[in-house]
Design a protein around this motif. Structure first.
Motif, PDB file in Angstrom:
ATOM      1  N   LYS A  88      23.979  99.846 -55.720  1.00 34.13           N
ATOM      2  CA  LYS A  88      23.953  98.293 -55.173  1.00 34.13           C
ATOM      3  C   LYS A  88      22.538  98.325 -54.905  1.00 34.13           C
ATOM      4  O   LYS A  88      21.549  99.086 -54.920  1.00 34.13           O
ATOM      5  CB  LYS A  88      24.638  97.740 -54.100  1.00 34.13           C
ATOM      6  N   PHE A  89      21.897  96.964 -54.552  1.00 28.19           N
ATOM      7  CA  PHE A  89      20.701  96.963 -54.263  1.00 28.19           C
ATOM      8  C   PHE A  89      20.286  97.973 -53.162  1.00 28.19           C
ATOM      9  O   PHE A  89      19.330  98.496 -53.050  1.00 28.19           O
ATOM     10  CB  PHE A  89      20.261  95.570 -54.019  1.00 28.19           C
ATOM     11  N   ALA A  90      21.288  97.769 -52.079  1.00 26.08           N
ATOM     12  CA  ALA A  90      20.795  98.567 -51.019  1.00 26.08           C
ATOM     13  C   ALA A  90      20.719 100.078 -51.115  1.00 26.08           C
ATOM     14  O   ALA A  90      20.123 100.613 -50.474  1.00 26.08           O
ATOM     15  CB  ALA A  90      22.145  98.363 -49.898  1.00 26.08           C
TER      16      ALA A  90
ATOM     17  N   VAL B 186      20.438  94.394 -47.919  1.00 28.62           N
ATOM     18  CA  VAL B 186      19.358  95.333 -48.024  1.00 28.62           C
ATOM     19  C   VAL B 186      18.571  95.277 -46.821  1.00 28.62           C
ATOM     20  O   VAL B 186      18.080  96.254 -46.155  1.00 28.62           O
ATOM     21  CB  VAL B 186      18.356  95.018 -49.207  1.00 28.62           C
ATOM     22  N   THR B 187      18.343  94.447 -46.247  1.00 29.66           N
ATOM     23  CA  THR B 187      17.387  94.151 -44.907  1.00 29.66           C
ATOM     24  C   THR B 187      17.891  94.812 -43.742  1.00 29.66           C
ATOM     25  O   THR B 187      17.323  95.541 -42.998  1.00 29.66           O
ATOM     26  CB  THR B 187      17.383  92.606 -44.425  1.00 29.66           C
ATOM     27  N   ARG B 188      19.252  94.796 -43.668  1.00 28.68           N
ATOM     28  CA  ARG B 188      19.931  95.795 -42.466  1.00 28.68           C
ATOM     29  C   ARG B 188      19.735  97.140 -42.503  1.00 28.68           C
ATOM     30  O   ARG B 188      19.615  98.186 -41.656  1.00 28.68           O
ATOM     31  CB  ARG B 188      21.557  95.407 -42.420  1.00 28.68           C
TER      32      ARG B 188
ATOM     33  N   CYS C 143      37.201  99.168 -49.381  1.00 28.22           N
ATOM     34  CA  CYS C 143      36.216  99.191 -48.443  1.00 28.22           C
ATOM     35  C   CYS C 143      34.915  99.173 -49.046  1.00 28.22           C
ATOM     36  O   CYS C 143      34.482 100.016 -49.614  1.00 28.22           O
ATOM     37  CB  CYS C 143      36.139 100.291 -47.198  1.00 28.22           C
ATOM     38  N   TYR C 144      34.279  98.088 -48.998  1.00 25.12           N
ATOM     39  CA  TYR C 144      33.041  97.878 -49.742  1.00 25.12           C
ATOM     40  C   TYR C 144      31.855  97.980 -49.010  1.00 25.12           C
ATOM     41  O   TYR C 144      31.026  96.999 -48.646  1.00 25.12           O
ATOM     42  CB  TYR C 144      33.002  96.260 -50.201  1.00 25.12           C
ATOM     43  N   HIS C 145      31.995  99.184 -48.253  1.00 25.75           N
ATOM     44  CA  HIS C 145      30.846  99.685 -47.080  1.00 25.75           C
ATOM     45  C   HIS C 145      29.559 100.089 -47.643  1.00 25.75           C
ATOM     46  O   HIS C 145      28.902 100.558 -47.279  1.00 25.75           O
ATOM     47  CB  HIS C 145      31.630 100.354 -46.212  1.00 25.75           C
ATOM     48  N   GLY C 146      29.713 100.678 -49.168  1.00 23.58           N
ATOM     49  CA  GLY C 146      28.903 101.679 -49.617  1.00 23.58           C
ATOM     50  C   GLY C 146      27.551 101.059 -50.233  1.00 23.58           C
ATOM     51  O   GLY C 146      27.579  99.639 -50.348  1.00 23.58           O
TER      52      GLY C 146
END
Length: 733
Positions: A523-525, A471-473, A511-514
């Motif tokens: 996701k939280f992001a 999330v922070t990134r 790829c778990y890039h999403g």
């Protein structure tokens, strides 16, 4: 309009299986599979009788796309070949047809042919195989309207102009004569302008001047118009309808401007793949993806990485006001001369298919993240500008000091996290200054096209501290992009997790890039993006926590980041005095809606309980316009309490797909994010299930897609252990 007859039904696949299109040649598992399983040739066959009265007309076959190397045979004769897996295939049938039964055979080769983009090198995504979009039988007059290119050159003036370059199809070489009438209609179908002209050749330029009271297409008000063309000739009549919008889009050194106003781009990249079915999800599923990007993630732009995507997806972007960066197929690798020639054709096919979509604001005419190639990219830009001078070009790169041949310098900036790869001790900046990247001594139109992604892949079921860092990134890069005056905006990598080759990803072909998983569950992001939407479009309140004392490497849940577009947030823990938190404008001064961050120093000693003391319930409340407007409750002792089964729609058209989300919930309605039990899925009625009927929960949820087959009721039964069975009812119409 030519008559389009659906040709999706009753295909014989590999000589044994009756299938309905769209279709994936191999239904690959969720993960841990060998991608070579679909890298071979497959055959589709169909026997049909031409429609009554077909003599004297033109009949052709239209495949919206097939992956990847296609050959089409009619009654044993090869009539068309196509080496592009993402654009339409047109096969003229007329000369080879008989009055009775006719036989079509289509061979689709899913092998990664090194002469076809994007193949020849390594690719960080799968291309699957099959006839994965709709197929149509097209019937029209011998002299017909083939396509039209609409331009609106002066939309910022009080009165406006429309030009339409009309191209005609004349395969029988008839004498060209007749009249073309054009009628401009508003979104309600009311005619507002009319003109006509005599045919003089294989194309004709029409113009409508002094157009009054035209409403512009915008992200917040996507007004659409249609141009109806009626051709009357001695060879028969033809009609053609094109939907478009009046809008002006421009990238400048001061940022991006839509209809003359500055707009900071906030977007994500999208792969068009889905679990099990690969690329083969139909119109409704494509439209739902666009809606999710616009309304759930609150984006204003999507990049079609790394290939042209479904016209159903693009049509929906037009309708809802979602900007599009569309690009040609490819990933890092540039092939030989035949490969380059095919890539130039990719540019041509992409633009001529999609040049009337108002949502598309830039053409990507460079192979994603490839090295410089002056002659090759001079040609791709030349072709793009010749075909469509109304849009700028971009070329996505990841190397610094790359030659700028395009109109916009489009850059994948993975600086945040690069020090972790290199071993540098320096603190990575979220984004670099554009001149540091371009190597130029002056500013140019500049857009960030990827960031984060593989620098910090995060699974939906990862531990809470990794979720917080994820999330922070995303917050940091978005904040930097909003604060960079000359940067048009930023497009994150990426919207959804996706299947990939063995060379990439987490080792399981994903790829778990999403910022969402493959089922499109945020996701939280994902809530980082949703929280940047204005409150009038919906309030967002997402605490980045699983709310468990021992989930982190340390005790408790502090610091607690709350993603929100509320004015402030109140944390109510047990019977303690509530704590009010304000948006963190110190660390995120440029975001429209910074998160609220609760830190340990904000609380009296023992206010949230130390290790070994009682752990209490909690409520997080969003304050907007001075009132408590939205809340989330958390219980100290969560239990699996209910199973939620929610389809995206309760009515679905025959042949279309619908997503169904399954969530295991606790007693206050939160996902039980550690739940990993298997659920069983049973479908009865007019639908079939994509994928297996027994699947595990991941981070407390899973999903599946159904395809309606016929019409009538559909019953979905989902079972989970002690929670029993939940039934949901749909209707195929």
């Amino acid at each position: 309009m030519p008559e389009l007859i659906s040709f999706n039904e009753n295909w014989l696949f590999e000589g044994t299986q009756q299938v309905r299109l769209p279709h994936t040649a191999v239904e690959v598992p969720y993960h841990y599979f060998d991608e070579k399983c679909y890298q071979r040739a497959f055959t589709y066959e169909k026997t049909f009788t031409p429609p009554n009265g077909w003599q004297g007309t033109e009949l052709s076959l239209l495949l919206e796309a097939a992956m990847a190397d296609a050959k089409i045979y009619l009654n044993g004769d090869l009539i068309a070949e196509h080496k592009d897996g993402y654009t339409p295939i047109h096969a003229r049938l007329t000369d080879g047809l008989t009055d009775g039964e006719n036989h079509l055979r289509i061979v689709i080769d899913g092998s990664e042919n090194p002469e076809i983009p994007p193949f020849g090198g390594r690719i960080d995504y799968l291309c699957f195989a099959g006839i994965y979009r709709d197929v149509w039988l097209v019937q029209n007059a011998p002299l017909a309207i083939e396509t039209v290119k609409i331009e609106t050159p002066d939309v910022l003036n009080a009165t406006k102009t429309l030009t339409a370059q009309v191209y005609f199809s004349n395969p029988q070489k008839k004498v060209i004569s007749g009249t073309l009438e054009a009628t401009l209609k508003d979104s309600e179908g009311n005619p507002i302008a009319h003109t006509q002209a005599e045919l003089t050749g294989e194309r004709l330029l029409l113009q409508m001047d002094n157009l009054q009271n035209i409403e512009l297409w915008d992200v917040d008000a996507p007004h659409l118009y249609t141009l109806d063309l009626a051709l009357k000739s001695p060879h028969g009549d033809d009609h053609h309808t094109t939907r478009f919008g009046f809008r002006h889009a421009e990238f400048t050194t001061d940022g991006f401007f839509l209809n003359g106003r500055s707009l900071k781009i906030r977007g994500l990249n999208r792969h068009q793949s889905f679990p099990y079915s690969g690329y083969a999800i139909g119109r409704s599923g494509q439209e739902r993806d666009a809606d999710l990007l616009k309304y759930d993630l609150r984006l204003n732009l999507v990049r079609t990485s790394h290939y042209p995507q479904s016209t159903a997806f693009l049509n929906r972007c037009d309708e809802i006001g979602l900007l599009v960066f569309e690009e040609i197929p490819g990933w890092q690798h540039i092939g030989g001369e035949k490969w380059k020639a095919e890539s130039v054709e990719n540019v041509r096919r992409m633009i001529t298919r999609d040049w009337n979509h108002p949502s598309i604001i830039i053409w990507g005419v460079r192979i994603n993240e490839s090295e410089d190639d002056h002659a090759f990219y001079t040609e791709t830009n030349r072709v793009a500008r010749a075909l469509d001078p109304t849009r700028q070009t971009g070329g996505v790169r990841c190397i610094e000091d790359s030659e700028l041949l395009e109109d916009v310098y489009t850059m994948n900036d993975f600086n945040l996290g690069s020090h972790e790869i290199s071993g540098s001790n320096r603190a990575a900046r979220p984004l670099r200054d554009q001149r540091e990247v371009t190597g130029l001594d002056h500013d140019v139109p500049y857009l960030i096209t990827e960031y984060n992604g593989h620098m910090f892949p995060t699974k939906a079921h990862d531990q809470e501290l990794r979720q917080i860092e994820h999330v922070t990134r995303h917050l940091q890069v978005l904040n930097a992009a909003f604060g960079a005056k000359g940067t048009a905006g930023a497009i994150g990598w990426c919207a959804f997790d996706y299947n990939t080759h063995s060379d990439f990803g987490a080792g399981d072909r994903i790829c778990y890039h999403g910022v969402a998983d493959m089922y499109r569950e945020l996701k939280f992001a994902g809530h980082v993006y949703a929280s940047q939407g204005e409150p009038e479009g919906g309030l967002v309140l997402e605490p980045v926590t699983l709310y468990a004392r021992g989930e982190r490497n340390i005790n408790g849940i502090l610091p607690l980041t709350v993603l929100t577009n509320c004015d402030s947030v109140e944390l109510r823990y047990g019977t303690a005095t509530p704590i009010r938190g304000e948006p963190d404008r110190i660390n995120y001064p440029h975001l429209p809606h910074p998160p609220v961050v609760f830190r340990l120093e904000d609380f009296p000693e023992d206010a949230l309980g130390n290790w070994g003391t009682a752990w209490d319930d909690c409520e997080v409340v969003g304050i907007w316009n001075g009132e408590a407007a939205i809340s989330r409750k958390y219980c100290a002792a969560p239990l699996l309490t209910s199973l939620s089964v929610v389809p995206d729609a309760t009515e679905i058209a025959d042949g279309q797909d619908v997503r169904v989300m399954v969530r295991a919930l606790d007693q206050v309605g939160n996902k039980a994010r550690h739940a990993a039990d298997p659920v069983t899925i049973e479908v009865k009625g007019a639908a079939r299930l994509h994928g297996p009927a027994l699947v595990p929960l991941r981070a407390g949820s899973t999903g599946f897609w159904l395809r309606a087959e016929g019409t009538g009721p559909i019953t979905i039964s989902v079972s989970l252990g002690s929670l029993g069975t939940t039934e949901t009812f749909l209707t195929a119409i």
